[in-house]
Each structure stands twice: as C-alpha cells, then as structure tokens.
Design a protein around this motif. Structure first.
Motif, PDB file in Angstrom:
ATOM      1  N   THR A  44       0.845   0.703  -2.982  1.00  0.00           N
ATOM      2  CA  THR A  44      -0.201   0.691  -1.970  1.00  0.00           C
ATOM      3  C   THR A  44       0.283  -0.119  -0.775  1.00  0.00           C
ATOM      4  OG1 THR A  44      -1.263  -1.342  -2.763  1.00  0.00           O
ATOM      5  CG2 THR A  44      -1.976   0.752  -3.768  1.00  0.00           C
ATOM      6  N   ALA A  45      -0.373   0.083   0.353  1.00  0.00           N
ATOM      7  CA  ALA A  45      -0.017  -0.674   1.546  1.00  0.00           C
ATOM      8  C   ALA A  45      -0.214  -2.165   1.305  1.00  0.00           C
ATOM      9  CB  ALA A  45      -0.860  -0.206   2.732  1.00  0.00           C
ATOM     10  N   GLY A  46      -1.271  -2.516   0.578  1.00  0.00           N
ATOM     11  CA  GLY A  46      -1.534  -3.924   0.300  1.00  0.00           C
ATOM     12  C   GLY A  46      -0.443  -4.556  -0.549  1.00  0.00           C
ATOM     13  N   GLU A  47       0.058  -3.822  -1.546  1.00  0.00           N
ATOM     14  CA  GLU A  47       1.128  -4.344  -2.395  1.00  0.00           C
ATOM     15  C   GLU A  47       2.400  -4.584  -1.583  1.00  0.00           C
ATOM     16  OE1 GLU A  47      -0.077  -2.274  -6.683  1.00  0.00           O
ATOM     17  OE2 GLU A  47       1.129  -1.174  -5.202  1.00  0.00           O
ATOM     18  N   LEU A  48       2.723  -3.636  -0.716  1.00  0.00           N
ATOM     19  CA  LEU A  48       3.916  -3.792   0.114  1.00  0.00           C
ATOM     20  C   LEU A  48       3.746  -4.934   1.116  1.00  0.00           C
ATOM     21  CD1 LEU A  48       4.783  -0.045   0.727  1.00  0.00           C
ATOM     22  CD2 LEU A  48       6.199  -1.706  -0.488  1.00  0.00           C
ATOM     23  N   ALA A  49       2.536  -5.089   1.647  1.00  0.00           N
ATOM     24  CA  ALA A  49       2.282  -6.185   2.579  1.00  0.00           C
ATOM     25  C   ALA A  49       2.496  -7.528   1.898  1.00  0.00           C
ATOM     26  CB  ALA A  49       0.854  -6.085   3.129  1.00  0.00           C
ATOM     27  N   ARG A  50       1.975  -7.685   0.680  1.00  0.00           N
ATOM     28  CA  ARG A  50       2.156  -8.938  -0.061  1.00  0.00           C
ATOM     29  C   ARG A  50       3.623  -9.167  -0.394  1.00  0.00           C
ATOM     30  NH1 ARG A  50      -2.719  -7.146  -2.273  1.00  0.00           N
ATOM     31  NH2 ARG A  50      -1.678  -6.147  -4.041  1.00  0.00           N
ATOM     32  N   ASP A  51       4.320  -8.108  -0.778  1.00  0.00           N
ATOM     33  CA  ASP A  51       5.737  -8.243  -1.137  1.00  0.00           C
ATOM     34  C   ASP A  51       6.563  -8.685   0.058  1.00  0.00           C
ATOM     35  OD1 ASP A  51       7.905  -7.602  -3.238  1.00  0.00           O
ATOM     36  OD2 ASP A  51       8.602  -6.463  -1.501  1.00  0.00           O
ATOM     37  N   ALA A  52       6.219  -8.175   1.244  1.00  0.00           N
ATOM     38  CA  ALA A  52       6.976  -8.503   2.454  1.00  0.00           C
ATOM     39  C   ALA A  52       6.453  -9.757   3.156  1.00  0.00           C
ATOM     40  CB  ALA A  52       6.938  -7.325   3.426  1.00  0.00           C
ATOM     41  N   GLY A  53       5.285 -10.231   2.743  1.00  0.00           N
ATOM     42  CA  GLY A  53       4.701 -11.410   3.376  1.00  0.00           C
ATOM     43  C   GLY A  53       4.204 -11.156   4.781  1.00  0.00           C
ATOM     44  N   VAL A  54       3.617  -9.962   5.004  1.00  0.00           N
ATOM     45  CA  VAL A  54       3.075  -9.634   6.321  1.00  0.00           C
ATOM     46  C   VAL A  54       1.603  -9.273   6.185  1.00  0.00           C
ATOM     47  CG1 VAL A  54       5.306  -8.817   7.167  1.00  0.00           C
ATOM     48  CG2 VAL A  54       3.717  -7.185   6.133  1.00  0.00           C
ATOM     49  N   ALA A  55       0.911  -9.233   7.312  1.00  0.00           N
ATOM     50  CA  ALA A  55      -0.509  -8.880   7.311  1.00  0.00           C
ATOM     51  C   ALA A  55      -0.680  -7.402   6.973  1.00  0.00           C
ATOM     52  CB  ALA A  55      -1.115  -9.180   8.683  1.00  0.00           C
ATOM     53  N   ALA A  56      -1.840  -7.069   6.421  1.00  0.00           N
ATOM     54  CA  ALA A  56      -2.121  -5.684   6.049  1.00  0.00           C
ATOM     55  C   ALA A  56      -2.051  -4.754   7.255  1.00  0.00           C
ATOM     56  CB  ALA A  56      -3.495  -5.593   5.400  1.00  0.00           C
ATOM     57  N   SER A  57      -2.543  -5.233   8.399  1.00  0.00           N
ATOM     58  CA  SER A  57      -2.510  -4.400   9.604  1.00  0.00           C
ATOM     59  C   SER A  57      -1.074  -4.137  10.051  1.00  0.00           C
ATOM     60  CB  SER A  57      -3.289  -5.079  10.740  1.00  0.00           C
ATOM     61  OG  SER A  57      -2.759  -6.369  11.015  1.00  0.00           O
ATOM     62  N   THR A  58      -0.222  -5.139   9.901  1.00  0.00           N
ATOM     63  CA  THR A  58       1.191  -4.970  10.254  1.00  0.00           C
ATOM     64  C   THR A  58       1.854  -3.967   9.321  1.00  0.00           C
ATOM     65  OG1 THR A  58       1.328  -7.240  11.069  1.00  0.00           O
ATOM     66  CG2 THR A  58       3.399  -6.168  10.516  1.00  0.00           C
ATOM     67  N   ALA A  59       1.573  -4.097   8.026  1.00  0.00           N
ATOM     68  CA  ALA A  59       2.141  -3.165   7.052  1.00  0.00           C
ATOM     69  C   ALA A  59       1.700  -1.741   7.341  1.00  0.00           C
ATOM     70  CB  ALA A  59       1.728  -3.571   5.635  1.00  0.00           C
ATOM     71  N   SER A  60       0.437  -1.565   7.652  1.00  0.00           N
ATOM     72  CA  SER A  60      -0.091  -0.240   7.921  1.00  0.00           C
ATOM     73  C   SER A  60       0.607   0.409   9.112  1.00  0.00           C
ATOM     74  CB  SER A  60      -1.600  -0.324   8.181  1.00  0.00           C
ATOM     75  OG  SER A  60      -2.138   0.955   8.411  1.00  0.00           O
ATOM     76  N   GLU A  61       0.856  -0.379  10.156  1.00  0.00           N
ATOM     77  CA  GLU A  61       1.532   0.152  11.340  1.00  0.00           C
ATOM     78  C   GLU A  61       2.958   0.593  10.993  1.00  0.00           C
ATOM     79  OE1 GLU A  61       3.139  -1.406  15.710  1.00  0.00           O
ATOM     80  OE2 GLU A  61       1.685  -2.609  14.574  1.00  0.00           O
ATOM     81  N   HIS A  62       3.691  -0.244  10.252  1.00  0.00           N
ATOM     82  CA  HIS A  62       5.061   0.097   9.879  1.00  0.00           C
ATOM     83  C   HIS A  62       5.103   1.312   8.950  1.00  0.00           C
ATOM     84  CE1 HIS A  62       7.189  -3.117  11.848  1.00  0.00           C
ATOM     85  NE2 HIS A  62       6.487  -4.055  11.235  1.00  0.00           N
ATOM     86  N   LEU A  63       4.178   1.376   8.012  1.00  0.00           N
ATOM     87  CA  LEU A  63       4.151   2.505   7.082  1.00  0.00           C
ATOM     88  C   LEU A  63       3.847   3.805   7.818  1.00  0.00           C
ATOM     89  CD1 LEU A  63       2.319   0.887   4.031  1.00  0.00           C
ATOM     90  CD2 LEU A  63       4.735   1.522   4.198  1.00  0.00           C
ATOM     91  N   GLY A  64       2.983   3.729   8.807  1.00  0.00           N
ATOM     92  CA  GLY A  64       2.684   4.919   9.599  1.00  0.00           C
ATOM     93  C   GLY A  64       3.929   5.455  10.285  1.00  0.00           C
ATOM     94  N   ARG A  65       4.771   4.557  10.785  1.00  0.00           N
ATOM     95  CA  ARG A  65       6.004   4.998  11.441  1.00  0.00           C
ATOM     96  C   ARG A  65       6.976   5.609  10.438  1.00  0.00           C
ATOM     97  NH1 ARG A  65       8.579   0.984  15.752  1.00  0.00           N
ATOM     98  NH2 ARG A  65       9.874   2.864  15.891  1.00  0.00           N
ATOM     99  N   LEU A  66       7.058   5.015   9.244  1.00  0.00           N
ATOM    100  CA  LEU A  66       7.977   5.540   8.227  1.00  0.00           C
ATOM    101  C   LEU A  66       7.520   6.906   7.715  1.00  0.00           C
ATOM    102  CD1 LEU A  66       8.654   2.227   6.271  1.00  0.00           C
ATOM    103  CD2 LEU A  66      10.318   3.515   7.621  1.00  0.00           C
ATOM    104  N   VAL A  67       6.213   7.090   7.596  1.00  0.00           N
ATOM    105  CA  VAL A  67       5.679   8.399   7.173  1.00  0.00           C
ATOM    106  C   VAL A  67       5.929   9.430   8.262  1.00  0.00           C
ATOM    107  CG1 VAL A  67       3.574   9.682   6.637  1.00  0.00           C
ATOM    108  CG2 VAL A  67       3.961   7.440   5.587  1.00  0.00           C
ATOM    109  N   ALA A  68       5.629   9.066   9.501  1.00  0.00           N
ATOM    110  CA  ALA A  68       5.831   9.997  10.621  1.00  0.00           C
ATOM    111  C   ALA A  68       7.302  10.366  10.770  1.00  0.00           C
ATOM    112  CB  ALA A  68       5.307   9.383  11.919  1.00  0.00           C
TER     113      ALA A  68
END
Length: 243
Positions: A44-68
C-alpha cells in the motif's frame, strides 16, 4: 539539409523515452520504492511511505509518477490502493541497476538491527520472484552441478532439468514470452543466480511448501528444517549451505 541533419542518427522518440525513464529513477524516494517492491508483493502507499520515511502525500505523488511511467501497476481493493512492479522486465531493470551500485553496500552498518538485516538478506532473500543471496547461489550451483542447468552459453535448463522440475512437482508455465531460465547478477554474491520462469517457479514452490519462510518485513527468507530435508534429498545440498 545541414551537416548536423545529414549525420544525425538520433531518434527523438527513443531518446525522450530513455530520458523520462532516467528521470523516474533519479529520485531517492522513488528508487527506494522500487527496491522495496523487489520482494514481488503488492504494497500500500502507506506501507511504502513508512518504509521510506516520507509523508503519505509525498509517497502518493511519487507513486503516481511511477504508475504513469509504466514502472508500477496499481489495483484497488475497497479503499486501499496497492502497487507492485509492472512486470518481470521492470524487476530485471531494477535488479541489474542495483547490482551496479552494490559497492555502496560495503558501508559498515550503523546499528545492530541494520547489521542483522543485512546478514539475513545476504543469506537468503527474494529477488522479485526468485531466490537470491547465498541460498539462490547454492540452488543455482546444485542445479548446474547435477546437469540440470547449463551456464556455458547463458542460462538454459537441460532436458534432465525439465524432467527434474516435473518430477519435483514444480510447474513451469511456458506459455508466456518470459525466458525459461535467465541469469540475474546477485548483488551480494557477485555471481549469477537463476531467474526467469524456472527461478520464479522454484521460489513460489519453496514458499508454498514452506521450504522457505519470509523474515519480518524485509525480502529476507530462511530455509526451514523441512526445506533443508527436501533440498538435500532433491539436489544434494548440505544443510550448512542453506543457513
């Protein structure tokens, strides 16, 4: 036509695509997500955010770019959004790039926890959907030593190897375009281990049969007593080489 035009062989489409891919990989947070997803599971985005030590909003933005960009695929179950690597080709790209920067792993661990995690990963881990580390090398060497796998002209299962997989009850899906056997450079052992359809099938069977179990939240796996017995009987691997 200018001199530059006459001599140029640059293909803008391919060049721009390569530049876009490099841009996706050139961010530490996104690179960390891709490395985490090499365990082959959906996060999940939340799991990846915790693993990377970043905010959920930051993770969501990065994941959107990787999916796109086609490196990740996503699926939703209820209100949860899961992402995973798009396919084996993406995993291969990440694995091979990670192997090229492996010297950074020579840095001394900063904590006992980091030291333990690194040791566990070196002993055995999943590399997307196949087994790596000393465990992956032990399996690859045993298959090669018994004439089941050839490495002299690239990785290839022999006829005996195909029979071995069938007799061991390990199903090989040969309907897709993925190579049956492929060499993957192990970033800790600096030698190739078995990947491809055969590597994935062996890893899946080992986990399903509880020959191996995952350790914690990392990609590390360990061989169980049952796994030591079966791998010893099937491939002649000493239990000490599986620990």
């Amino acid at each position: 036509m200018t001199t530059r035009d006459a001599g140029s062989t640059r293909k803008p489409g391919r060049a721009s695509g390569l530049a876009a891919l490099a841009g996706l990989l050139a961010d530490e947070t996104r690179a960390g997500f891709l490395l985490a997803l090499l365990d082959g599971r959906a996060w999940t985005a939340g799991e990846l955010a915790r693993d990377a030590g970043v905010a959920a909003s930051t993770a969501s933005e990065h994941l959107g770019r990787l999916v796109a960009g086609g490196l990740l695929t996503e699926e939703r179950q209820g209100r949860h959004r899961y992402v995973r690597l798009a396919d084996a080709r993406v995993a291969q790209l990440v694995e091979e790039l990670a192997a090229q920067v492996a010297p950074s792993a020579d840095r001394l661990p900063r904590t006992l926890r980091e030291s333990g995690a690194r040791s566990a990963m070196a002993r055995g881990r999943t590399c997307y959907d196949h087994l790596a580390g000393r465990l992956g090398i032990a399996l690859t060497d045993a298959l090669t030593g018994r004439g089941l796998l050839r490495q002299d002209t690239g990785f290839a299962l022999t006829d005996a190897g195909l029979r071995w997989f069938a007799e061991a009850g390990i199903d090989l899906d040969r309907t897709g375009r993925r190579p049956l056997a492929r060499a993957c450079l192990d970033w800790t052992e600096r030698r190739p281990h078995l990947a491809g359809t055969a590597g994935a099938a062996l890893c899946r069977h080992a986990l399903d049969a509880r020959w191996c179990v995952r350790i914690g939240s990392e990609r590390a796996v360990r061989v169980t007593a049952e796994g030591e017995h079966h791998l010893g009987a099937l491939l002649g691997i000493e239990a000490s080489d599986l620990r």
